[in-house]
Design a protein around this motif. Structure first.
Motif, PDB file in Angstrom:
ATOM      1  N   MET A   1       3.344  -1.051  -4.488  1.00 59.70           N
ATOM      2  CA  MET A   1       3.299  -2.451  -4.073  1.00 59.70           C
ATOM      3  C   MET A   1       3.972  -3.348  -5.100  1.00 59.70           C
ATOM      4  N   GLU A   2       3.796  -3.035  -6.359  1.00 58.11           N
ATOM      5  CA  GLU A   2       4.444  -3.853  -7.402  1.00 58.11           C
ATOM      6  C   GLU A   2       5.961  -3.806  -7.249  1.00 58.11           C
ATOM      7  N   PHE A   3       6.475  -2.631  -6.948  1.00 55.39           N
ATOM      8  CA  PHE A   3       7.915  -2.475  -6.750  1.00 55.39           C
ATOM      9  C   PHE A   3       8.388  -3.332  -5.583  1.00 55.39           C
ATOM     10  N   LEU A   4       7.681  -3.278  -4.463  1.00 60.91           N
ATOM     11  CA  LEU A   4       8.060  -4.069  -3.292  1.00 60.91           C
ATOM     12  C   LEU A   4       7.869  -5.562  -3.546  1.00 60.91           C
ATOM     13  N   PHE A  23       3.807   4.401   5.631  1.00 63.66           N
ATOM     14  CA  PHE A  23       3.314   3.920   4.335  1.00 63.66           C
ATOM     15  C   PHE A  23       1.794   3.726   4.383  1.00 63.66           C
ATOM     16  N   PRO A  24       1.056   4.217   3.378  1.00 65.33           N
ATOM     17  CA  PRO A  24      -0.405   4.183   3.444  1.00 65.33           C
ATOM     18  C   PRO A  24      -1.044   2.817   3.183  1.00 65.33           C
ATOM     19  N   ILE A  25      -0.344   1.895   2.519  1.00 63.95           N
ATOM     20  CA  ILE A  25      -0.929   0.587   2.192  1.00 63.95           C
ATOM     21  C   ILE A  25      -0.412  -0.453   3.182  1.00 63.95           C
ATOM     22  N   PRO A  26      -1.313  -1.134   3.913  1.00 62.50           N
ATOM     23  CA  PRO A  26      -0.872  -2.130   4.887  1.00 62.50           C
ATOM     24  C   PRO A  26      -0.079  -3.278   4.249  1.00 62.50           C
ATOM     25  N   ALA A  27       0.888  -3.796   4.975  1.00 61.38           N
ATOM     26  CA  ALA A  27       1.719  -4.912   4.512  1.00 61.38           C
ATOM     27  C   ALA A  27       0.907  -6.186   4.328  1.00 61.38           C
ATOM     28  N   PHE A  28      -0.245  -6.234   4.939  1.00 63.83           N
ATOM     29  CA  PHE A  28      -1.147  -7.371   4.837  1.00 63.83           C
ATOM     30  C   PHE A  28      -1.401  -7.760   3.377  1.00 63.83           C
ATOM     31  N   PHE A  29      -1.580  -6.762   2.506  1.00 64.79           N
ATOM     32  CA  PHE A  29      -1.891  -7.042   1.105  1.00 64.79           C
ATOM     33  C   PHE A  29      -0.714  -7.679   0.371  1.00 64.79           C
ATOM     34  N   LEU A  30       0.484  -7.223   0.668  1.00 59.60           N
ATOM     35  CA  LEU A  30       1.666  -7.834   0.052  1.00 59.60           C
ATOM     36  C   LEU A  30       1.877  -9.241   0.601  1.00 59.60           C
ATOM     37  N   GLN A  31       1.634  -9.425   1.893  1.00 66.89           N
ATOM     38  CA  GLN A  31       1.746 -10.764   2.478  1.00 66.89           C
ATOM     39  C   GLN A  31       0.769 -11.724   1.795  1.00 66.89           C
ATOM     40  N   THR A 102      -6.103  -5.159  13.899  1.00 68.37           N
ATOM     41  CA  THR A 102      -7.289  -4.777  13.141  1.00 68.37           C
ATOM     42  C   THR A 102      -6.862  -4.099  11.845  1.00 68.37           C
ATOM     43  N   PRO A 103      -7.815  -3.804  10.968  1.00 68.35           N
ATOM     44  CA  PRO A 103      -7.453  -3.126   9.711  1.00 68.35           C
ATOM     45  C   PRO A 103      -7.045  -1.654   9.889  1.00 68.35           C
ATOM     46  N   ILE A 104      -7.188  -1.088  11.086  1.00 63.37           N
ATOM     47  CA  ILE A 104      -6.790   0.302  11.318  1.00 63.37           C
ATOM     48  C   ILE A 104      -5.284   0.397  11.077  1.00 63.37           C
ATOM     49  N   PRO A 105      -4.851   1.408  10.298  1.00 69.87           N
ATOM     50  CA  PRO A 105      -3.404   1.527  10.015  1.00 69.87           C
ATOM     51  C   PRO A 105      -2.572   1.609  11.302  1.00 69.87           C
ATOM     52  N   PHE A 106      -1.604   0.720  11.431  1.00 70.99           N
ATOM     53  CA  PHE A 106      -0.825   0.621  12.660  1.00 70.99           C
ATOM     54  C   PHE A 106       0.034   1.858  12.899  1.00 70.99           C
ATOM     55  N   LYS A 107       0.391   2.551  11.825  1.00 64.97           N
ATOM     56  CA  LYS A 107       1.220   3.756  11.958  1.00 64.97           C
ATOM     57  C   LYS A 107       0.550   4.787  12.857  1.00 64.97           C
ATOM     58  N   LEU A 108      -0.793   4.820  12.883  1.00 65.58           N
ATOM     59  CA  LEU A 108      -1.488   5.751  13.764  1.00 65.58           C
ATOM     60  C   LEU A 108      -1.171   5.461  15.224  1.00 65.58           C
TER      61      LEU A 108
END
Length: 194
Positions: A1-4, A23-31, A102-108
């Motif tokens: 995330m730091e890199f992005l 990607f395992p970490i949702p974009a929500f956190f970077l937003q 929802t917080p469920i990973p969208f990739k699923l």
């Protein structure tokens, strides 16, 4: 995330795109972190995150079409995968719509849609609705309240997404019942005509 995060808004676009793929970490956190740093750009950040997610959705879908069972088997226990498959077959549209904000990973959802040969255009349509809610609620909160929104997001976002989920479910139920009633009426009319 730091890199992005070091790439700023372009990093959010990339993060949101690969979030819809693997990607395992949702974009929500970077937003959240980028919006807290620069609240006046929060709507633009929401737009980039939203666009990135929609750009990654067909790629996740393609992965699901080509090797979805292998990918999902790596991330989920067999009993969960079997249960998710059964639920997805029965309630695919509702699952995508509700799962997209929802917080469920969208990739699923993207991978499972491809795996189940769910129509890509429907996946994109439901993703467009749900992901817009998720990205723009955060963007609007930061745009209006500035850095103070950082403390509100956990409380307000959870409640907002829950309310939106319930509203979508109620509307969906009403539409489903209306369609069933219309179908039943057409069947009765056809029987009477015979």
């Amino acid at each position: 995330m730091e890199f992005l995060r070091s790439f700023g808004s372009a990093g959010l676009f990339i993060h949101a795109m690969i979030d819809a793929i693997i990607f395992p970490i949702p974009a929500f956190f970077l937003q959240l972190s980028l919006s807290a740093l620069n609240p006046e750009n929060a709507i633009w950040l929401a737009t980039l995150g939203y666009a990135g997610c929609l750009a990654g959705t067909p790629i996740g879908y393609a992965i699901g079409r080509t090797s979805g069972n292998l990918v999902l088997a790596r991330f989920m226990k067999k009993k969960w995968l079997d249960s998710a498959t059964t639920l997805f077959r029965r309630h695919g549209e509702k699952a995508i719509l509700i799962g997209s904000f929802t917080p469920i990973p969208f990739k699923l959802f993207t991978i499972m849609s491809g795996c189940m040969n769910y129509p890509l255009w429907k996946l994109l349509g439901y993703a467009a609705i749900g992901r817009a809610v998720k990205f723009y609620v955060v963007g609007i909160l930061f745009y209006i309240y500035g850095r103070a929104a950082e403390h509100m997001v956990d409380r307000v976002l959870g409640i907002t997404l829950l309310v939106v989920g319930v509203l979508f479910s109620v509307v969906w139920l009403l539409i489903s019942r209306f369609r069933k009633r219309k179908k039943l009426e057409r069947t009765v009319v056809r029987m009477e005509e015979r």
